[in-house]
Scaffold this motif. Structure first.
Motif, short mmCIF file in Angstrom:
data_model
loop_
_atom_site.label_atom_id
_atom_site.label_comp_id
_atom_site.label_asym_id
_atom_site.label_seq_id
_atom_site.Cartn_x
_atom_site.Cartn_y
_atom_site.Cartn_z
N ASN A 177 0.74 -1.22 0.12
CA ASN A 177 -0.07 0.09 0.02
C ASN A 177 0.74 1.18 -0.03
OD1 ASN A 177 -2.61 0.88 0.17
ND2 ASN A 177 -2.43 1.69 2.15
N GLY A 178 2.04 1.31 -0.51
CA GLY A 178 2.81 2.30 -0.73
C GLY A 178 3.86 2.58 0.69
N TYR A 179 3.66 1.78 1.47
CA TYR A 179 4.51 1.81 2.99
C TYR A 179 5.31 0.77 2.89
CZ TYR A 179 0.85 5.60 3.73
OH TYR A 179 0.39 6.85 3.77
N THR A 180 6.54 0.95 3.78
CA THR A 180 7.32 -0.06 4.17
C THR A 180 7.50 0.06 5.53
OG1 THR A 180 8.43 -0.16 1.89
CG2 THR A 180 9.77 -0.94 3.80
N LEU A 236 3.37 -14.77 17.39
CA LEU A 236 3.33 -13.38 18.01
C LEU A 236 3.78 -12.53 16.84
CD1 LEU A 236 3.04 -11.04 20.13
CD2 LEU A 236 5.43 -11.56 20.87
N LEU A 237 2.94 -11.60 16.38
CA LEU A 237 3.26 -10.63 15.32
C LEU A 237 3.33 -9.41 15.92
CD1 LEU A 237 3.67 -9.61 12.33
CD2 LEU A 237 1.33 -9.74 11.97
N THR A 238 4.41 -8.62 15.70
CA THR A 238 4.52 -7.36 16.35
C THR A 238 4.95 -6.24 15.26
OG1 THR A 238 6.83 -7.45 17.28
CG2 THR A 238 5.19 -8.11 18.47
N PRO A 239 4.11 -5.55 14.41
CA PRO A 239 4.43 -4.75 13.44
C PRO A 239 4.66 -3.34 14.05
CG PRO A 239 1.98 -5.13 13.54
CD PRO A 239 2.56 -5.84 14.69
N LEU A 240 5.68 -2.65 13.48
CA LEU A 240 6.24 -1.45 13.71
C LEU A 240 5.54 -0.45 12.90
CD1 LEU A 240 8.56 -3.25 14.95
CD2 LEU A 240 9.31 -0.97 15.32
N SER A 241 4.92 0.62 13.26
CA SER A 241 4.16 1.74 12.45
C SER A 241 5.14 2.13 11.04
CB SER A 241 4.08 3.06 13.06
OG SER A 241 3.36 3.86 12.27
N PRO A 242 4.47 1.99 10.01
CA PRO A 242 5.18 2.70 8.73
C PRO A 242 5.41 4.03 8.80
CG PRO A 242 2.97 1.52 8.07
CD PRO A 242 3.19 1.51 9.66
N SER A 255 5.23 13.50 15.05
CA SER A 255 5.50 14.44 15.99
C SER A 255 5.38 14.02 17.56
CB SER A 255 4.57 15.88 15.96
OG SER A 255 3.35 15.53 15.95
N ASP A 256 4.95 12.73 17.51
CA ASP A 256 4.94 12.17 18.92
C ASP A 256 5.88 11.15 19.18
OD1 ASP A 256 3.73 11.75 21.51
OD2 ASP A 256 2.15 10.40 20.51
N GLY A 257 6.38 11.09 20.39
CA GLY A 257 7.41 10.10 20.60
C GLY A 257 8.67 10.14 20.12
N ASP A 258 9.37 8.98 19.47
CA ASP A 258 10.28 9.20 18.77
C ASP A 258 10.32 9.41 17.32
OD1 ASP A 258 9.57 6.62 18.13
OD2 ASP A 258 11.59 5.83 18.40
N GLY A 259 9.00 9.47 16.91
CA GLY A 259 9.00 9.99 15.44
C GLY A 259 8.17 8.95 14.59
N SER A 260 7.73 7.80 15.67
CA SER A 260 6.74 6.72 14.85
C SER A 260 5.46 6.52 15.57
CB SER A 260 7.47 5.33 14.82
OG SER A 260 7.71 4.89 16.28
N CYS A 261 4.39 6.62 14.84
CA CYS A 261 2.98 6.37 15.41
C CYS A 261 2.05 5.95 14.28
CB CYS A 261 2.64 7.54 16.15
SG CYS A 261 2.18 9.10 15.19
N TRP A 262 0.92 5.41 15.03
CA TRP A 262 -0.02 4.95 14.01
C TRP A 262 -1.18 5.98 13.66
CZ3 TRP A 262 0.10 0.17 11.63
CH2 TRP A 262 1.06 -0.82 12.25
N TYR A 263 -1.27 6.92 14.57
CA TYR A 263 -2.44 7.76 14.36
C TYR A 263 -2.42 9.10 13.63
CZ TYR A 263 -0.11 9.81 18.53
OH TYR A 263 0.63 10.40 19.28
N SER A 272 -5.30 5.36 7.83
CA SER A 272 -6.22 4.14 6.95
C SER A 272 -5.17 3.55 6.22
CB SER A 272 -7.47 4.88 6.14
OG SER A 272 -6.94 5.71 5.47
N GLY A 273 -4.29 4.43 5.53
CA GLY A 273 -3.17 3.69 4.61
C GLY A 273 -2.45 2.76 5.62
N TYR A 274 -1.99 3.09 6.90
CA TYR A 274 -1.06 2.34 7.70
C TYR A 274 -2.03 1.07 8.28
CZ TYR A 274 1.03 6.69 8.21
OH TYR A 274 1.60 8.29 8.23
N THR A 275 -3.35 1.13 8.44
CA THR A 275 -4.10 0.13 8.69
C THR A 275 -4.19 -0.99 7.61
OG1 THR A 275 -5.61 1.43 10.15
CG2 THR A 275 -6.46 -0.74 9.40
N LYS A 276 -4.13 -0.25 6.35
CA LYS A 276 -4.31 -1.40 5.26
C LYS A 276 -2.96 -2.05 5.04
CE LYS A 276 -5.59 -3.19 1.45
NZ LYS A 276 -5.59 -4.51 1.26
N TRP A 277 -1.87 -1.41 5.41
CA TRP A 277 -0.22 -2.07 5.63
C TRP A 277 -0.53 -3.23 6.46
CZ3 TRP A 277 2.80 -2.69 9.48
CH2 TRP A 277 4.13 -3.00 9.09
#
Length: 166
Positions: free
Chosen positions: A53-56, A112-118, A123-131, A136-141
């Protein structure tokens, strides 16, 4: 698939099954079930890459030490932002240790599957988040990643759990 490749694969399966017959009927049945349904590695692997979906992004997959003769379920676990526990899989903070998510999943015969956000531009935390960004694109990924895992392992679709921390 060419006829030669099909013949070679069929011959390989026949040789594999014939070589296990001497182990007893129960072992043959179990061996055939596993070889027919598991195409993924039966090991624990970290920092695997997945693109869709265009994300890695990366993910960890823990499939070692499970009893594949029994029903195997799937536990999907994500973090909302920062993802410290996922980025440090050996740490007892979340995944590692005798009480960590890895041990708990194995105890319950779960992959156990632990995906990290694409999203690596948050701007939150260390630069990675889902929200933020394209949720919706990250959810599809993530959905495509789960579909890939389900295609590689005989996951009991009645036993899929999702958890996370934010």
């Amino acid at each position: 698939m060419s006829t030669n490749v099909q013949f070679a694969l069929t011959s390989l399966i026949i040789i594999f099954v014939e070589s296990t017959i001497s182990l007893g009927a129960a072992q043959v049945q179990r061996t055939i079930r596993i070889s027919a349904q598991v195409t993924g590695e039966l090991t624990d692997r970290t920092n695997l890459s997945f693109t869709s979906n265009g994300y890695t992004s990366t993910y960890h997959l823990y499939a070692g030490g499970l009893d594949w003769s029994k029903s195997v379920s799937l536990l999907i676990y994500t973090d909302g932002s920062d993802e410290f526990g996922l980025k440090n899989p050996e740490s007892s903070y979340l995944l590692g240790g005798s009480d960590g998510m890895i041990a708990v999943a194995k105890k319950h015969n779960m992959v156990l599957l632990t995906p990290l956000s694409p999203n690596k531009d948050c701007s939150d935390g260390d630069g990675s988040c889902w929200y933020l960004g394209d949720p919706s694109g990250y959810t599809k990924w993530a959905e495509d990643l789960v579909t890939q895992v389900q295609s590689q392992y005989p996951i009991d679709k009645q036993r899929i759990a999702f958890g996370g921390y934010s």
